[in-house]
Design an enzyme around this catalytic site. Structure first.
Site, PDB file in Angstrom:
ATOM      1  CD  GLN A  54     -53.020 -22.174 -56.885  1.00 36.36           C
ATOM      2  OE1 GLN A  54     -54.239 -22.028 -56.833  1.00 36.36           O
ATOM      3  NE2 GLN A  54     -52.203 -21.175 -57.193  1.00 36.36           N
ATOM      4  CG  HIS A 111     -56.562 -19.717 -63.121  1.00 30.86           C
ATOM      5  ND1 HIS A 111     -55.617 -18.911 -63.704  1.00 30.86           N
ATOM      6  CD2 HIS A 111     -55.968 -20.240 -62.025  1.00 30.86           C
ATOM      7  CE1 HIS A 111     -54.488 -18.970 -62.998  1.00 30.86           C
ATOM      8  NE2 HIS A 111     -54.682 -19.764 -61.961  1.00 30.86           N
ATOM      9  CD  GLU A 112     -58.082 -20.795 -58.882  1.00 30.08           C
ATOM     10  OE1 GLU A 112     -57.326 -21.677 -58.440  1.00 30.08           O
ATOM     11  OE2 GLU A 112     -57.671 -19.659 -59.183  1.00 30.08           O
ATOM     12  N   GLY A 125     -58.515 -16.576 -56.579  1.00 27.44           N
ATOM     13  CA  GLY A 125     -58.830 -18.008 -56.540  1.00 27.44           C
ATOM     14  C   GLY A 125     -57.644 -18.810 -56.068  1.00 27.44           C
ATOM     15  CB  CYS A 177     -51.172 -18.400 -61.421  1.00 22.33           C
ATOM     16  SG  CYS A 177     -51.353 -19.852 -60.377  1.00 22.33           S
ATOM     17  CG  LEU A 178     -52.451 -16.263 -55.598  1.00 19.74           C
ATOM     18  CD1 LEU A 178     -53.329 -16.719 -54.436  1.00 19.74           C
ATOM     19  CD2 LEU A 178     -51.878 -14.884 -55.330  1.00 19.74           C
ATOM     20  CG  HIS A 212     -54.439 -24.439 -60.411  1.00 22.53           C
ATOM     21  ND1 HIS A 212     -53.089 -24.488 -60.664  1.00 22.53           N
ATOM     22  CD2 HIS A 212     -54.738 -23.118 -60.280  1.00 22.53           C
ATOM     23  CE1 HIS A 212     -52.596 -23.247 -60.681  1.00 22.53           C
ATOM     24  NE2 HIS A 212     -53.581 -22.399 -60.463  1.00 22.53           N
TER      25      HIS A 212
HETATM   26 CO    CO Z   1     -53.535 -20.379 -60.373  1.00 20.98          CO
END
Ligand code: CO
Length: 157
Positions: A51, A131-132, A46, A89-90, A135
Site C-alpha cells: 500500500q 486483511h493485511e 492496518g 481499506c485505506l 494485501h
Molecule cells: Co487494506
C-alpha cells in the site's frame, strides 16, 4: 519518520504477490517506522507494505491506539470460527463491505529484532490481521465481500 503516499485501488501494485524479507535491515526498520506514521496520519487500523509501494511481506496492525503489531513475513498458522463484519481499506476510500473472516487467528511472523513470534487475535484484530496479510498476496478486501454497503449504511457506521 516520513508520511508515505498510500497507493489507491486501480494501481497494479496492489495486485502483486509480495516477496519475503530475507533479513531485517535498517531499511526494513525505517519502512516500519514510516508505515506507522502513515497509518496514524490516515487514522487506519492496518497498513501493508504494497500500500506504500513496497512489494515485501511486511504489515502493521494497530486496533487499539498504542498496541501496534509489526509483522514481517507473517503467516496464519491457525484459525477458528467465523465472523461477518463491515470492512474498509485505506487504499479504497469510501467503500465498505461485509466480509466473512475467521473469528480467531494465530499468526507467526518476525519482528524488527529478527525474532520469530506468534500473535493471537479475535474479532477486529483477527479481521485486521487477515486483511493485511491478504494485501501481501494481492488480495483486496472487496474480493471477499459477501455484500457491499450502500452509502446510507456507510453513513450510519
Ligand atoms: Co487494506
Amino acid at each position: 519518520m516520513a508520511i508515505l503516499n498510500i497507493v489507491k485501488d486501480g494501481d497494479e501494485i496492489l495486485r502483486k504477490v509480495c516477496r519475503p524479507v530475507p533479513r531485517v535491515t535498517p531499511r526494513t526498520i525505517r519502512l516500519l517506522d514510516d508505515m506507522a506514521a502513515t497509518l496514524h496520519k490516515a487514522n487506519g487500523v492496518g497498513l501493508a507494505a504494497p500500500q506504500v509501494g513496497v512489494l515485501r511481506r511486511i504489515c502493521i496492525v494497530e486496533c487499539e491506539p498504542g498496541d501496534k503489531i509489526e509483522l514481517i513475513n507473517p503467516e496464519i498458522i491457525e484459525m477458528r470460527g467465523e465472523q461477518e463484519e463491515a470492512e474498509g481499506c485505506l487504499s479504497v476510500p469510501g467503500v465498505w463491505g461485509i466480509t466473512k473472516r475467521p473469528e480467531w487467528v494465530k499468526v507467526r511472523a518476525i519482528d524488527r529484532d529478527n525474532n520469530t513470534f506468534t500473535v493471537e487475535g479475535e474479532g477486529l484484530l483477527a479481521r485486521a490481521l487477515c486483511h493485511e496479510i491478504d494485501h501481501l498476496d494481492g488480495v483486496i478486501f472487496y474480493d471477499k465481500c459477501v455484500r457491499m454497503l450502500s452509502p446510507d449504511e456507510i453513513n450510519a457506521e
